[in-house]
Design a protein around this motif. Structure first.
Motif, short mmCIF file in Angstrom:
data_model
loop_
_atom_site.label_atom_id
_atom_site.label_comp_id
_atom_site.label_asym_id
_atom_site.label_seq_id
_atom_site.Cartn_x
_atom_site.Cartn_y
_atom_site.Cartn_z
N UNK A 280 0.81 -1.22 0.00
CA UNK A 280 0.00 0.00 0.00
C UNK A 280 0.85 1.27 0.00
N UNK A 281 1.87 1.34 0.81
CA UNK A 281 2.75 2.50 0.89
C UNK A 281 4.03 2.20 0.11
N UNK A 282 4.32 2.94 -0.97
CA UNK A 282 5.53 2.65 -1.76
C UNK A 282 6.82 2.83 -0.97
N UNK A 283 6.78 3.52 0.14
CA UNK A 283 7.97 3.65 0.98
C UNK A 283 8.37 2.32 1.61
N UNK A 284 7.46 1.34 1.62
CA UNK A 284 7.73 0.05 2.23
C UNK A 284 8.35 -0.95 1.26
N UNK A 292 9.84 6.79 -6.15
CA UNK A 292 9.61 8.05 -5.44
C UNK A 292 10.76 9.04 -5.63
N UNK A 293 11.92 8.55 -5.94
CA UNK A 293 13.07 9.44 -6.14
C UNK A 293 13.07 10.09 -7.53
N UNK A 294 12.19 9.70 -8.40
CA UNK A 294 12.21 10.17 -9.78
C UNK A 294 11.31 11.39 -9.96
N UNK A 295 11.78 12.34 -10.74
CA UNK A 295 10.99 13.55 -11.02
C UNK A 295 9.84 13.27 -11.98
N UNK A 297 7.72 10.88 -11.78
CA UNK A 297 6.72 10.08 -11.07
C UNK A 297 5.94 10.99 -10.12
N UNK A 298 4.62 10.84 -10.12
CA UNK A 298 3.74 11.55 -9.20
C UNK A 298 2.94 10.51 -8.42
N UNK A 299 2.86 10.68 -7.12
CA UNK A 299 2.12 9.72 -6.31
C UNK A 299 1.15 10.45 -5.37
N UNK A 300 0.06 9.76 -5.05
CA UNK A 300 -0.86 10.20 -3.99
C UNK A 300 -1.19 8.98 -3.13
N UNK A 301 -1.73 9.22 -1.94
CA UNK A 301 -1.83 8.19 -0.91
C UNK A 301 -3.19 7.46 -0.95
N UNK A 302 -3.49 6.84 -2.09
CA UNK A 302 -4.72 6.05 -2.25
C UNK A 302 -5.94 6.86 -1.79
#
Length: 341
Positions: A280-284, A292-295, A297-302
């Protein structure tokens, strides 16, 4: 006393991150006063979704409401024989396990149509943010790096083609909004006839590969099933139009993330935006952290589903559906919410 247990109700968390039973106003209005309402177990800022403490929390429930929690044999064993209905507080069926509920003789339902406007709007917002380099520009200007050409050079969307994978309720809502910005809209859905797509001004594609090859941006809206798991894999991405954008507001499991990362690195994809990941959390996840380190890429928290109106509607319809089963031992005959077993 009747016991209704919510495994992970995000709406019950207050501004400090603690569970607040006073927030369950909609649920208590629907379920009545004679109900013991369980609102999950939180530790270190997250809901527990397994383990002994979680299993003690769900034990003895007459009704179980899941959000991100997965319905498994172990979970139902922990709940015990008192359970009569399991509801999914959301759209998808991937964690509801309808076959298991059917085998156990339990009613189950979800609410597939409460947030079509929100998800389709969020999908378009992510696509346009990628197109216009909004997030990159925002970060750079805040850091004192004023440069109009930094990040992706925008494209004129009126001359581009958008592709929609999955042409159900949300796919159709998204297609209407894509028409306002993109010159042409395609769709792939093996369960929807081309005539119906044509009535929405959309051209049918015979496969995901065909759609990717013809689209400048692809948005994902199918359900997650055994057939659609990792639907977007290396083979499909090899067919993609160079520089295409990919937007996922459906389910994280639809996408092979290592393949997406490689496609971004070699330029096959020009950008990736996602509201959903697995885990669920890409940080995991190592690949998630690399994305997440790439410019590009855009993410939101579901949270594509989220608005004050959609959340209130979902809570009310789930609670009403549970109350109906507990009272009449059967779901509502109407299609809202939708019975799955």
């Amino acid at each position: 006393m009747t016991r209704v247990v919510y495994t992970d109700p995000a709406w019950a968390v207050d501004g400090r991150g603690a569970l607040d039973p006073a927030l369950a106003t909609i649920e208590r209005a629907a379920l009545g006063d004679g109900v013991d309402l369980g609102l999950g177990v939180r530790r270190d800022g997250r809901f527990l979704l397994d383990g002994p403490e979680f299993e003690r929390h769900v034990a003895g429930a007459d009704a179980l409401v899941v959000y991100r929690a997965r319905v498994t044999a172990r979970l139902l064993d922990a709940v015990g024989p008192s359970c009569r209905v399991v509801a999914r507080q959301g759209v998808g069926l991937d964690n509801l396990n309808a076959e298991l509920l059917r085998a156990r003789g339990l009613w189950g339902f979800h609410v597939p149509d409460y947030c079509g406007d929100e998800v389709s709007t969020h999908t378009l917002a992510l696509a346009l943010a990628l197109e216009r380099g909004v997030c990159v520009q925002d970060r750079l200007v805040r850091d004192g790096a004023w440069n109009i050409h930094a990040g992706r050079i925008p494209r004129r969307t009126a001359g581009l083609t958008a592709g929609v994978v999955g042409f159900g309720r949300i796919g159709r809502a998204t297609s209407r909004k894509l028409h306002a910005c993109y010159g042409r809209v395609l769709a792939y859905d093996p369960y929807v006839p081309a005539d119906l797509m044509a009535s929405h001004g959309v051209t049918s594609c015979a496969s995901t590969a065909e759609l990717f090859a013809a689209s400048d941006v692809v948005v994902l809206h199918p359900e997650l099933t055994a057939k659609t798991t990792r639907l977007v894999d290396r083979d499909v991405l090899r067919a993609a139009r160079p520089g295409a954008l990919l937007v996922n507001t459906a389910r994280g499991g639809l996408v092979d993330l290592p393949a997406v990362l490689d496609a971004l690195r070699d330029g096959r994809l020009g950008g990736f935006a996602s509201d959903v990941f697995s885990p669920e959390d890409p940080n995991d996840d190592e690949v998630g952290r690399a994305l997440l380190r790439r410019a590009d890429v855009i993410v939101t928290a579901h949270r594509a589903f989220l608005s004050a109106e959609s959340e209130a509607s979902l809570r009310r319809r789930v609670a009403d559906g549970v109350a109906h089963v507990l009272r009449d031992d059967a779901p509502r005959p109407a299609a809202s919410p939708t019975r799955v077993c």
